[in-house]
Scaffold this motif. Structure first.
Motif, PDB file in Angstrom:
ATOM      1  N   PRO A  17       0.958  -1.042  -0.087  1.00 55.39           N
ATOM      2  CA  PRO A  17       0.047  -0.128   0.160  1.00 55.39           C
ATOM      3  C   PRO A  17       0.692   1.252   0.074  1.00 55.39           C
ATOM      4  N   ALA A  18       0.315   2.307  -0.364  1.00 56.26           N
ATOM      5  CA  ALA A  18       0.967   3.618  -0.311  1.00 56.26           C
ATOM      6  C   ALA A  18       1.393   4.000   0.993  1.00 56.26           C
ATOM      7  N   THR A  19       2.549   4.707   1.114  1.00 52.69           N
ATOM      8  CA  THR A  19       2.883   5.326   2.380  1.00 52.69           C
ATOM      9  C   THR A  19       3.107   6.768   2.149  1.00 52.69           C
ATOM     10  N   ASP A  20       3.661   7.278   3.252  1.00 51.03           N
ATOM     11  CA  ASP A  20       3.986   8.844   3.447  1.00 51.03           C
ATOM     12  C   ASP A  20       5.174   8.948   2.408  1.00 51.03           C
ATOM     13  N   ALA A  21       5.849   7.804   2.291  1.00 50.93           N
ATOM     14  CA  ALA A  21       7.162   7.877   1.230  1.00 50.93           C
ATOM     15  C   ALA A  21       6.877   7.637  -0.306  1.00 50.93           C
ATOM     16  N   GLY A  22       5.673   7.211  -0.434  1.00 51.15           N
ATOM     17  CA  GLY A  22       5.550   6.893  -1.855  1.00 51.15           C
ATOM     18  C   GLY A  22       4.193   6.249  -2.209  1.00 51.15           C
ATOM     19  N   GLU A  23       3.982   6.236  -3.612  1.00 51.36           N
ATOM     20  CA  GLU A  23       2.729   5.584  -3.979  1.00 51.36           C
ATOM     21  C   GLU A  23       2.618   4.056  -3.676  1.00 51.36           C
ATOM     22  N   ALA A  24       1.502   3.292  -3.973  1.00 47.97           N
ATOM     23  CA  ALA A  24       1.295   2.000  -3.800  1.00 47.97           C
ATOM     24  C   ALA A  24       2.163   1.109  -4.894  1.00 47.97           C
ATOM     25  N   ILE A  25       2.800   0.016  -4.613  1.00 49.13           N
ATOM     26  CA  ILE A  25       3.559  -0.611  -5.360  1.00 49.13           C
ATOM     27  C   ILE A  25       2.681  -2.154  -5.993  1.00 49.13           C
ATOM     28  N   ASN A  83      21.258 -20.198  14.439  1.00 47.18           N
ATOM     29  CA  ASN A  83      20.462 -21.107  14.049  1.00 47.18           C
ATOM     30  C   ASN A  83      19.990 -20.935  12.584  1.00 47.18           C
ATOM     31  N   GLN A  84      20.390 -19.887  11.999  1.00 52.39           N
ATOM     32  CA  GLN A  84      20.194 -19.792  10.573  1.00 52.39           C
ATOM     33  C   GLN A  84      21.080 -20.816   9.757  1.00 52.39           C
ATOM     34  N   ALA A  85      21.920 -21.321  10.288  1.00 49.43           N
ATOM     35  CA  ALA A  85      22.564 -22.349   9.720  1.00 49.43           C
ATOM     36  C   ALA A  85      22.153 -23.781  10.080  1.00 49.43           C
ATOM     37  N   THR A  86      21.064 -24.027  10.751  1.00 46.70           N
ATOM     38  CA  THR A  86      20.384 -25.209  10.661  1.00 46.70           C
ATOM     39  C   THR A  86      19.520 -25.636   9.380  1.00 46.70           C
ATOM     40  N   ARG A  87      19.334 -26.920   9.227  1.00 46.20           N
ATOM     41  CA  ARG A  87      18.412 -27.279   8.106  1.00 46.20           C
ATOM     42  C   ARG A  87      17.202 -26.680   7.921  1.00 46.20           C
ATOM     43  N   ASP A  88      16.616 -26.314   6.784  1.00 41.00           N
ATOM     44  CA  ASP A  88      15.508 -25.728   6.605  1.00 41.00           C
ATOM     45  C   ASP A  88      15.277 -24.296   7.449  1.00 41.00           C
ATOM     46  N   ARG A  89      16.682 -23.646   7.607  1.00 44.59           N
ATOM     47  CA  ARG A  89      16.431 -22.279   7.795  1.00 44.59           C
ATOM     48  C   ARG A  89      16.878 -21.513   6.885  1.00 44.59           C
ATOM     49  N   THR A  90      16.353 -20.328   6.460  1.00 46.07           N
ATOM     50  CA  THR A  90      16.757 -19.535   5.234  1.00 46.07           C
ATOM     51  C   THR A  90      16.443 -18.118   5.616  1.00 46.07           C
ATOM     52  N   LEU A  91      17.258 -17.411   4.892  1.00 50.25           N
ATOM     53  CA  LEU A  91      17.235 -15.989   4.807  1.00 50.25           C
ATOM     54  C   LEU A  91      16.884 -15.610   3.426  1.00 50.25           C
ATOM     55  N   ALA A  92      16.397 -14.219   3.308  1.00 47.37           N
ATOM     56  CA  ALA A  92      15.920 -13.518   2.087  1.00 47.37           C
ATOM     57  C   ALA A  92      16.895 -13.381   1.311  1.00 47.37           C
ATOM     58  N   ALA A  93      16.910 -13.854   0.042  1.00 44.91           N
ATOM     59  CA  ALA A  93      17.823 -13.745  -1.079  1.00 44.91           C
ATOM     60  C   ALA A  93      18.575 -12.225  -1.027  1.00 44.91           C
ATOM     61  N   ALA A  94      19.726 -12.004  -1.436  1.00 43.70           N
ATOM     62  CA  ALA A  94      20.208 -10.859  -2.109  1.00 43.70           C
ATOM     63  C   ALA A  94      19.188 -10.249  -3.074  1.00 43.70           C
ATOM     64  N   TRP A  95      18.977  -9.189  -2.995  1.00 41.29           N
ATOM     65  CA  TRP A  95      17.997  -8.325  -4.111  1.00 41.29           C
ATOM     66  C   TRP A  95      16.545  -8.700  -3.681  1.00 41.29           C
ATOM     67  N   SER A  96      16.205  -9.744  -3.115  1.00 46.56           N
ATOM     68  CA  SER A  96      14.827 -10.043  -2.658  1.00 46.56           C
ATOM     69  C   SER A  96      13.983  -8.849  -1.976  1.00 46.56           C
ATOM     70  N   PRO A  97      12.587  -8.601  -2.676  1.00 44.87           N
ATOM     71  CA  PRO A  97      11.984  -7.887  -1.720  1.00 44.87           C
ATOM     72  C   PRO A  97      11.437  -8.077  -0.471  1.00 44.87           C
ATOM     73  N   ARG A  98      11.069  -7.370   0.630  1.00 49.81           N
ATOM     74  CA  ARG A  98      10.465  -7.984   1.890  1.00 49.81           C
ATOM     75  C   ARG A  98       9.088  -7.513   2.197  1.00 49.81           C
ATOM     76  N   VAL A  99       8.237  -8.463   2.635  1.00 51.01           N
ATOM     77  CA  VAL A  99       7.030  -8.342   3.167  1.00 51.01           C
ATOM     78  C   VAL A  99       6.920  -7.515   4.347  1.00 51.01           C
ATOM     79  N   LEU A 100       7.198  -6.023   3.923  1.00 52.25           N
ATOM     80  CA  LEU A 100       7.298  -4.945   5.096  1.00 52.25           C
ATOM     81  C   LEU A 100       6.886  -3.854   4.295  1.00 52.25           C
ATOM     82  N   PRO A 101       6.038  -2.969   5.012  1.00 50.83           N
ATOM     83  CA  PRO A 101       5.361  -1.678   4.486  1.00 50.83           C
ATOM     84  C   PRO A 101       6.710  -0.766   3.527  1.00 50.83           C
ATOM     85  N   GLY A 102       6.230  -0.366   2.592  1.00 48.82           N
ATOM     86  CA  GLY A 102       7.064   0.513   1.750  1.00 48.82           C
ATOM     87  C   GLY A 102       8.058  -0.175   0.614  1.00 48.82           C
TER      88      GLY A 102
END
Length: 353
Positions: A29-37, A235-254
């Motif tokens: 959704p749109a925020t004070d910093a910019g339009e909706a994406i 524990n990010q080094a355990t099996r089935d634990r992952t981090l967001a990829a480089a250049w990946s968008p995030r499920v966060l406002p903005g």
């Protein structure tokens, strides 16, 4: 609102057609910093950063973080490939901590990532392994997780301290923003050790950093013990634990993005400035700081030696994530403030009755 749009996505076997339904649908959704994406904006972003994004994902099983009705709606993870996966998309079989196995998507070409965005994917979470060997990580990944009250300057300070430790043990660390408040540090390693051994090497690094920066760093698994410090998430080094990829968008406002940087660039730009709207220009100006991440794999032996030295000091296993089976030597899985000593044996197993 447009009902559908067909994108032509170039790839190693020629152009692919990817149908984008409801391209005007709002993802952020749109925020004070910019339009909706919109969904179309997300697809255009993935195509704009396609080359370095594929380097981060290529030949790795990927967990998809998906949304319904944008980031304000339902958020869920897909480990199985979504229904309707194109015949040209690749998969690989992976085994989870429970022992069960099933296929996960592998993003070999940009069209697969765009199709995943059509299916509601916002964040791509690749495993630290290659599809040909899903049991031996070829990356060390460390997440610096700041506790409330800490600013980005403290995170940068700790990240630089971590860089020193990793360099001293023979690794070449690369850094990126998380798209949130912390930073991620990666290093390429030879895929010789399995997940548990890599996790122990990361614990060795984390404890050494904690010794050097005790006022800023903690390895305490329980939040009530961390205080106002930065948690080194081993524990990010355990099996089935992952981090967001480089250049990946995030499920966060903005629409923030997890962006690779040089060590000199770290701290020069605020993470909230790096979004789906702004990152293509950042990439065009600065290039991909992680282009050479896997040019030469480092050895994990020095980091593992830190773990072994701590064993000799009497330091042992640390807690595993709750979805993992109870492991030998693991401390009790109960908050320290709720632990009643006589209910637990010396191996961390609960004594009933």
């Amino acid at each position: 609102m447009a009902s559908a749009q067909t994108l032509i996505v170039p790839g190693p076997e020629g152009d692919r057609e990817v149908r984008l339904s409801s391209p005007d649908k709002t993802v952020w959704p749109a925020t004070d910093a910019g339009e909706a994406i919109t969904k179309a904006d997300l697809a255009a972003y993935l195509m704009a950063v396609g080359e370095p994004f594929l380097r981060a994902l290529n030949d790795r099983p990927v967990t998809l973080q998906r949304v319904r009705d944008g980031i304000g709606g339902e958020i869920f993870y897909s480990k199985n490939p979504p229904k309707g996966v194109p015949e040209w998309a690749a998969t690989t079989m992976v085994t989870y901590p429970s022992g069960r196995s099933h296929p996960q998507l592998v993003v070999h070409e940009l069209a697969t990532a765009v199709w995943a965005a059509q299916m509601g994917t916002v964040t791509f979470h690749p495993w630290p392994v290659r599809s040909g060997d899903n049991d031996h990580p070829d990356e060390i990944r460390i997440d610096l997780d700041p506790q409330p009250g800490l600013g980005f300057a403290e995170i940068v300070e700790v990240a630089r301290g971590l860089r020193e430790v990793m360099t001293e043990v023979g690794l070449t660390p690369f850094v990126k923003t998380t798209g949130s408040r912390g930073v991620h540090i990666f290093a390429a390693i030879e895929p010789r050790l399995e997940f548990l051994e890599v996790r122990h090497a990361v614990i060795g690094i984390a404890r050494e950093l904690e010794r050097r920066m005790p006022d800023l760093v903690t390895t305490a698994w329980w939040k009530e013990e961390r205080g106002q410090r930065i948690f080194v998430d081993f524990n990010q080094a355990t099996r089935d634990r992952t981090l967001a990829a480089a250049w990946s968008p995030r499920v966060l406002p903005g629409g923030p993005v997890s962006v690779p940087m040089t060590w000199d660039q770290l701290g020069s730009v605020g993470p909230d400035e790096l979004t789906v709207r702004t990152v293509p220009e950042w990439l065009a100006e600065h290039g991909d700081a992680w282009e050479h991440l896997h040019d030469e794999a480092g050895t994990i032996d020095g980091a593992y030696a830190l773990w072994e030295a701590d064993l000799e000091r009497g330091l042992g296993e640390l807690n595993f994530p709750p979805d993992h089976p109870k492991m030998p030597g693991e401390p009790p899985r109960v908050q320290p403030s709720k632990k009643v000593a006589e209910h637990w044996d010396e191996d961390g197993n609960r004594i009933d009755g």
